[in-house]
Design an enzyme around this catalytic site. Structure first.
Site, PDB file in Angstrom:
ATOM      1  N   GLU A 288       0.836  -1.215   0.000  1.00  0.00           N
ATOM      2  CA  GLU A 288       0.000   0.000   0.000  1.00  0.00           C
ATOM      3  C   GLU A 288       0.865   1.257   0.000  1.00  0.00           C
ATOM      4  O   GLU A 288       0.784   2.072   0.923  1.00  0.00           O
ATOM      5  CB  GLU A 288      -0.871   0.018   1.270  1.00  0.00           C
ATOM      6  CG  GLU A 288      -1.670  -1.223   1.530  1.00  0.00           C
ATOM      7  CD  GLU A 288      -2.154  -1.310   2.991  1.00  0.00           C
ATOM      8  OE1 GLU A 288      -1.915  -0.383   3.783  1.00  0.00           O
ATOM      9  OE2 GLU A 288      -2.767  -2.331   3.323  1.00  0.00           O
ATOM     10  N   ARG A 291       3.241   7.836  -0.361  1.00  0.00           N
ATOM     11  CA  ARG A 291       4.240   8.897  -0.539  1.00  0.00           C
ATOM     12  C   ARG A 291       5.290   8.561  -1.590  1.00  0.00           C
ATOM     13  O   ARG A 291       5.642   9.400  -2.423  1.00  0.00           O
ATOM     14  CB  ARG A 291       4.941   9.131   0.796  1.00  0.00           C
ATOM     15  CG  ARG A 291       5.913  10.294   0.790  1.00  0.00           C
ATOM     16  CD  ARG A 291       6.796  10.281   2.052  1.00  0.00           C
ATOM     17  NE  ARG A 291       6.082   9.954   3.255  1.00  0.00           N
ATOM     18  CZ  ARG A 291       5.545  10.833   4.096  1.00  0.00           C
ATOM     19  NH1 ARG A 291       5.677  12.116   3.866  1.00  0.00           N
ATOM     20  NH2 ARG A 291       4.889  10.430   5.170  1.00  0.00           N
ATOM     21  N   ARG A 327       2.389  20.294   5.991  1.00  0.00           N
ATOM     22  CA  ARG A 327       3.363  19.391   6.622  1.00  0.00           C
ATOM     23  C   ARG A 327       4.379  20.106   7.523  1.00  0.00           C
ATOM     24  O   ARG A 327       4.673  19.600   8.603  1.00  0.00           O
ATOM     25  CB  ARG A 327       4.089  18.544   5.560  1.00  0.00           C
ATOM     26  CG  ARG A 327       3.148  17.736   4.663  1.00  0.00           C
ATOM     27  CD  ARG A 327       3.850  16.706   3.813  1.00  0.00           C
ATOM     28  NE  ARG A 327       4.416  15.673   4.647  1.00  0.00           N
ATOM     29  CZ  ARG A 327       5.699  15.560   4.941  1.00  0.00           C
ATOM     30  NH1 ARG A 327       6.573  16.397   4.433  1.00  0.00           N
ATOM     31  NH2 ARG A 327       6.121  14.614   5.729  1.00  0.00           N
ATOM     32  N   CYS A 359      -2.854  33.707   9.559  1.00  0.00           N
ATOM     33  CA  CYS A 359      -2.605  34.376  10.841  1.00  0.00           C
ATOM     34  C   CYS A 359      -2.283  33.382  11.947  1.00  0.00           C
ATOM     35  O   CYS A 359      -3.090  33.142  12.855  1.00  0.00           O
ATOM     36  CB  CYS A 359      -3.805  35.236  11.192  1.00  0.00           C
ATOM     37  SG  CYS A 359      -4.017  36.524   9.972  1.00  0.00           S
TER      38      CYS A 359
HETATM   39  N1  LLP Z   1      -1.442   2.086   4.448  1.00  0.00           N
HETATM   40  C1  LLP Z   1      -1.968   2.580   5.580  1.00  0.00           C
HETATM   41  C2  LLP Z   1      -2.864   1.736   6.378  1.00  0.00           C
HETATM   42  C3  LLP Z   1      -1.655   3.883   5.995  1.00  0.00           C
HETATM   43  O1  LLP Z   1      -2.164   4.365   7.126  1.00  0.00           O
HETATM   44  C4  LLP Z   1      -0.797   4.687   5.197  1.00  0.00           C
HETATM   45  C5  LLP Z   1      -0.461   6.064   5.585  1.00  0.00           C
HETATM   46  C6  LLP Z   1      -0.294   4.125   4.004  1.00  0.00           C
HETATM   47  C7  LLP Z   1      -0.629   2.828   3.665  1.00  0.00           C
HETATM   48  C8  LLP Z   1       0.606   4.884   3.067  1.00  0.00           C
HETATM   49  O2  LLP Z   1       1.811   5.231   3.670  1.00  0.00           O
HETATM   50  P1  LLP Z   1       2.978   5.917   2.803  1.00  0.00           P
HETATM   51  O3  LLP Z   1       3.457   4.900   1.792  1.00  0.00           O
HETATM   52  O4  LLP Z   1       2.405   7.115   2.174  1.00  0.00           O
HETATM   53  O5  LLP Z   1       4.007   6.256   3.817  1.00  0.00           O
HETATM   54  N2  LLP Z   1       0.371  12.987   6.549  1.00  0.00           N
HETATM   55  C9  LLP Z   1       1.631  12.350   6.897  1.00  0.00           C
HETATM   56  C10 LLP Z   1       1.649  10.893   6.494  1.00  0.00           C
HETATM   57  C11 LLP Z   1       0.525  10.104   7.099  1.00  0.00           C
HETATM   58  C12 LLP Z   1       0.517   8.656   6.654  1.00  0.00           C
HETATM   59  C13 LLP Z   1      -0.732   7.984   7.076  1.00  0.00           C
HETATM   60  N3  LLP Z   1      -0.874   6.625   6.655  1.00  0.00           N
HETATM   61  C14 LLP Z   1       2.764  13.141   6.256  1.00  0.00           C
HETATM   62  O6  LLP Z   1       2.511  14.139   5.609  1.00  0.00           O
HETATM   63  O7  LLP Z   1       3.928  12.792   6.430  1.00  0.00           O
END
Ligand code: LLP
Length: 430
Positions: A288, A291, A327, A359
């Site tokens: 999954e 990013r 972020r 602000c």
């Molecule tokens: N699978 C599940 C169950 C997740 O909760 C997440 C991300 C992913 C996959 C994908 O993860 P990635 O490959 O994107 O790392 N807003 C935060 C990141 C929050 C991630 C939440 N879950 C940021 O801007 O760093």
């Protein structure tokens, strides 16, 4: 002297680069896009997304594997379309994301539904369109999902998200696989939860999953989590419950500021070696990633509004803010910020805090950055393809930015800028 100030090195990917002293995404000049569409403006490279996906596809060559793009990273329809057309499935976390992915042409059978708080309505909606799997996060959720499925005359395919209690060594807000996190079912409760799931009439156990965190830059946490999950697969199958697929979540980091995460294919070569050694190499696999597929495929363009020198700090006030790029305010995250057209070195560069118009003192995009800029210049905030637009808000009644998808020399407007009217269109006076 007419030497341009050398901008910071761009995070390592070839699709966003300076050519003849000006920043381009593929074959398109960012200065042209800013002039035509205004700022703040998100610009994404389709080639960069497909090249990031390609690293995973190479890593899984010859295996039974489904890549489910974690669309929370960037859920804009045209971005989803890129991944749907490339054969990806999707990891969703809400009924809203389900509606989006269907609107973008995603295949329901390749959708997995994660998240700790699915509502009955969301479960029903997902069951009715025939999604591939529910990643269930608690025993209570198992009971509710079974009831919803029985009353709809259906059976819900389920995987249980296990919490392997592994430290992903990332920011505490984005680490999810430790005991103190709200996510997943504790390792020691897993067998009981699987027996419970197998006993419920509305459920069909199909898999197991984990996700230990985000912006992970080391391989060891993945190897450790894999060991823990495979131990559980052995125990669950010995109890007579077959596990069809194993889903190892997302989380692979990107280079924001000299970070050195493994490439997706290198990571998976190590993980598959372990999987083979433990006799699970022929299983159906799922991942999954979010990013790592989109983060470095996007930039956010912003115009310098004012330079405000101060006794302790110089501020460079730009027209993008924490509502567009949340972020830094939320996680003290670092994004490189570079001029789109670096100025010749006529005057000295200065150190600025780059801040938005919102602000709040927390409304900063970069701190202590050396830049040579003037009001009216366009800056590019790099690595802005993931968790920027999808987390954007209307705080301070700021309309959300427009978005462009670049494909070669073509620039497609994929989201119009929100007007002030759009931001209050659903409200009414009493
Ligand atoms: N699978 C599940 C169950 C997740 O909760 C997440 C991300 C992913 C996959 C994908 O993860 P990635 O490959 O994107 O790392 N807003 C935060 C990141 C929050 C991630 C939440 N879950 C940021 O801007 O760093």
């Amino acid at each position: 002297m007419n030497t341009p100030v050398v901008p910071h090195a761009l995070p390592g990917q070839p699709h966003i680069a300076y050519q003849n002293g000006t920043l381009m995404v593929e074959g398109v000049h960012l200065s042209d896009l800013a002039r035509v569409h205004g700022t703040p403006l998100f610009v994404y490279s389709k080639a960069a997304m497909l090249s990031a996906l390609g690293a995973y596809q190479r890593g899984f060559a010859g295996r039974q594997a489904q890549i489910c793009y974690a669309m929370k990273a960037n859920s804009s329809l045209a971005v989803l379309q890129v991944f749907a057309e490339a054969g990806c499935g999707f990891d969703i976390v809400s009924g809203g994301e389900l509606a989006r992915v269907l609107a973008a042409g995603g295949d329901p059978a390749k959708i997995i539904f994660s998240g700790v708080g699915k509502t009955r309505a969301e479960m029903k909606q997902a069951l009715q369109i025939g999604i591939g799997c529910f990643n269930v996060e608690s025993e209570a959720e198992l009971d509710v999902l079974s009831q919803v499925a029985v009353s709809a005359g259906l059976q819900a395919p389920v995987s249980l998200r296990v919490n392997p209690n592994v430290d992903p060594k990332t920011h505490p807000y984005i680490s999810t696989g430790l005991k103190g996190n709200k996510f997943g079912i504790a390792h020691e409760d897993t067998l009981r939860a699987y027996r419970h799931a197998a006993s419920l009439p509305g459920l069909k156990v199909v898999g197991i999953d984990c996700h230990i965190g985000s912006q992970i830059t080391e391989t060891t946490p993945y190897l450790d989590a894999m060991d823990r999950v495979l131990d559980l697969v052995g125990e669950i199958e010995s109890a007579g419950i077959p596990i069809h697929h194993i889903d190892f979540g997302g989380g692979l980091g990107i280079n924001y500021n000299g970070d050195t995460p493994p490439e997706a294919d290198a990571l998976w070569s190590q993980l598959l070696t372990k999987l083979d050694a433990r006799g699970y190499g022929q299983r159906q696999l799922m991942i999954e990633p979010g990013r790592s597929l989109v983060g470095n495929a996007g930039v956010c363009l912003t115009e310098v509004l004012y330079l405000k020198p101060g006794e302790q700090k110089n501020f460079c006030i730009v027209d993008a803010a924490m509502n567009d790029l949340p972020r830094p305010a939320m996680y003290q995250a670092f994004h490189q910020i570079v001029p789109v057209s670096p100025r010749p070195n006529a005057g000295a560069s200065q150190v600025y805090d780059i801040v938005g118009p919102v602000c709040e003192s927390g409304d900063w995009i970069g701190r202590d950055r050396q830049l040579l800029v003037q009001a009216g210049d366009t800056l590019a905030v790099l690595s802005a393809g993931a968790y920027c637009m999808s987390m954007a808000s209307n705080y301070n009644t700021r309309g959300r930015a427009a978005e462009i998808l670049v494909d070669g020399t073509q620039a497609h407007l994929i989201r119009q800028r929100e007007s002030a009217f759009d931001t209050f269109a659903l409200e009414q006076l009493v």
